[in-house]
Scaffold this motif. Structure first.
Motif, PDB file in Angstrom:
ATOM      1  N   SER A   1       0.798  -1.477   0.219  1.00  0.00           N
ATOM      2  CA  SER A   1       0.469   0.071   0.054  1.00  0.00           C
ATOM      3  C   SER A   1       0.737   1.456   0.211  1.00  0.00           C
ATOM      4  O   SER A   1       1.951   1.683   0.386  1.00  0.00           O
ATOM      5  CB  SER A   1      -1.316   0.019   1.230  1.00  0.00           C
TER       6      SER A   1
ATOM      7  N   VAL B   1      -8.773   0.705 -11.242  1.00  0.00           N
ATOM      8  CA  VAL B   1      -8.583   0.349  -9.671  1.00  0.00           C
ATOM      9  C   VAL B   1      -9.986  -0.072  -8.883  1.00  0.00           C
ATOM     10  O   VAL B   1      -9.388   0.304  -7.769  1.00  0.00           O
ATOM     11  CB  VAL B   1      -7.981   1.962  -9.827  1.00  0.00           C
TER      12      VAL B   1
ATOM     13  N   ARG C   1      -9.651  -1.500  -4.799  1.00  0.00           N
ATOM     14  CA  ARG C   1      -8.784  -1.160  -4.195  1.00  0.00           C
ATOM     15  C   ARG C   1      -8.295   0.218  -4.045  1.00  0.00           C
ATOM     16  O   ARG C   1      -7.180   0.222  -2.857  1.00  0.00           O
ATOM     17  CB  ARG C   1      -6.891  -1.553  -5.838  1.00  0.00           C
TER      18      ARG C   1
ATOM     19  N   MET D   1      -4.053   3.661  -1.479  1.00  0.00           N
ATOM     20  CA  MET D   1      -3.991   2.868  -3.245  1.00  0.00           C
ATOM     21  C   MET D   1      -3.256   1.503  -2.001  1.00  0.00           C
ATOM     22  O   MET D   1      -2.252   1.375  -1.451  1.00  0.00           O
ATOM     23  CB  MET D   1      -3.061   3.092  -3.989  1.00  0.00           C
ATOM     24  N   ASN D   2      -4.712   0.466  -1.944  1.00  0.00           N
ATOM     25  CA  ASN D   2      -3.441  -1.254  -1.584  1.00  0.00           C
ATOM     26  C   ASN D   2      -3.946  -1.695  -3.027  1.00  0.00           C
ATOM     27  O   ASN D   2      -4.091  -1.921  -3.783  1.00  0.00           O
ATOM     28  CB  ASN D   2      -5.357  -1.323  -0.364  1.00  0.00           C
ATOM     29  N   SER D   3      -3.711  -3.170  -2.213  1.00  0.00           N
ATOM     30  CA  SER D   3      -2.901  -4.181  -3.112  1.00  0.00           C
ATOM     31  C   SER D   3      -2.463  -4.162  -4.701  1.00  0.00           C
ATOM     32  O   SER D   3      -3.219  -4.346  -5.300  1.00  0.00           O
ATOM     33  CB  SER D   3      -4.814  -4.794  -3.308  1.00  0.00           C
ATOM     34  N   LEU D   4      -1.550  -3.077  -4.565  1.00  0.00           N
ATOM     35  CA  LEU D   4      -0.539  -2.137  -5.524  1.00  0.00           C
ATOM     36  C   LEU D   4      -0.467  -3.804  -6.072  1.00  0.00           C
ATOM     37  O   LEU D   4      -0.311  -5.032  -5.479  1.00  0.00           O
ATOM     38  CB  LEU D   4      -0.023  -1.573  -4.889  1.00  0.00           C
ATOM     39  N   LYS D   5      -0.547  -3.280  -7.652  1.00  0.00           N
ATOM     40  CA  LYS D   5      -0.122  -4.670  -8.555  1.00  0.00           C
ATOM     41  C   LYS D   5       1.098  -3.667  -9.566  1.00  0.00           C
ATOM     42  O   LYS D   5       1.426  -2.503  -9.890  1.00  0.00           O
ATOM     43  CB  LYS D   5      -1.497  -4.399  -9.671  1.00  0.00           C
TER      44      LYS D   5
ATOM     45  N   ASP E   1       0.721  -1.237 -12.149  1.00  0.00           N
ATOM     46  CA  ASP E   1       0.053   0.420 -11.283  1.00  0.00           C
ATOM     47  C   ASP E   1       1.473   1.250 -11.341  1.00  0.00           C
ATOM     48  O   ASP E   1       1.039   2.275 -10.952  1.00  0.00           O
ATOM     49  CB  ASP E   1      -0.731   0.016  -9.516  1.00  0.00           C
TER      50      ASP E   1
END
Length: 120
Positions: A17, A63, A66, A82-86, A89
């Motif tokens: 995050s 997004v 997330r 911003m959570n559960s970033l990939k 992103d």
């Protein structure tokens, strides 16, 4: 004129995050919408999320669920949690504001951008 200063970018592992901040100064009372855009290398700048002066929000499909956009009116600041970033992103994230001038012109401002890198 409205000036925007972003902070909070950096390097994070996938699943991690980050919280971005954008502080506005200038003709604050005339701002009717603030948002976040991002641009990855070789891609066009795209909308991530925005929040209106009334508090309504819009998110890009990529997004939703997330990222969360919010604002603190007392601090003239908008945030992007911003959570559960990939890895996808990864981009430069830009703060934006739309505002009205005293003569009724509808103008926009951009921040300088902050890099977000999602990588293991």
């Amino acid at each position: 004129q409205v000036q925007l200063v972003e902070s909070g970018g950096g390097l994070v592992q996938p699943g991690g995050s980050l919280r971005l901040s954008c502080a506005a100064s200038g003709i604050i009372a005339s701002i009717y919408r603030m948002g976040w855009y991002r641009q990855a290398p070789g891609n066009k700048r795209e909308l991530v999320a925005y929040i209106s002066s009334g508090g309504s929000t819009i998110y890009a499909d990529s997004v939703k669920g997330r990222f969360t956009i919010s604002r603190d009116n007392a601090k003239n600041t908008v945030y992007l949690q911003m959570n559960s970033l990939k890895p996808e992103d990864t981009a430069v994230y830009y703060c934006s504001a739309r505002y009205l001038t005293g003569t009724g012109s509808d103008l926009g401002s951009w921040g300088q951008g902050t890099q977000v890198t999602v990588s293991s």
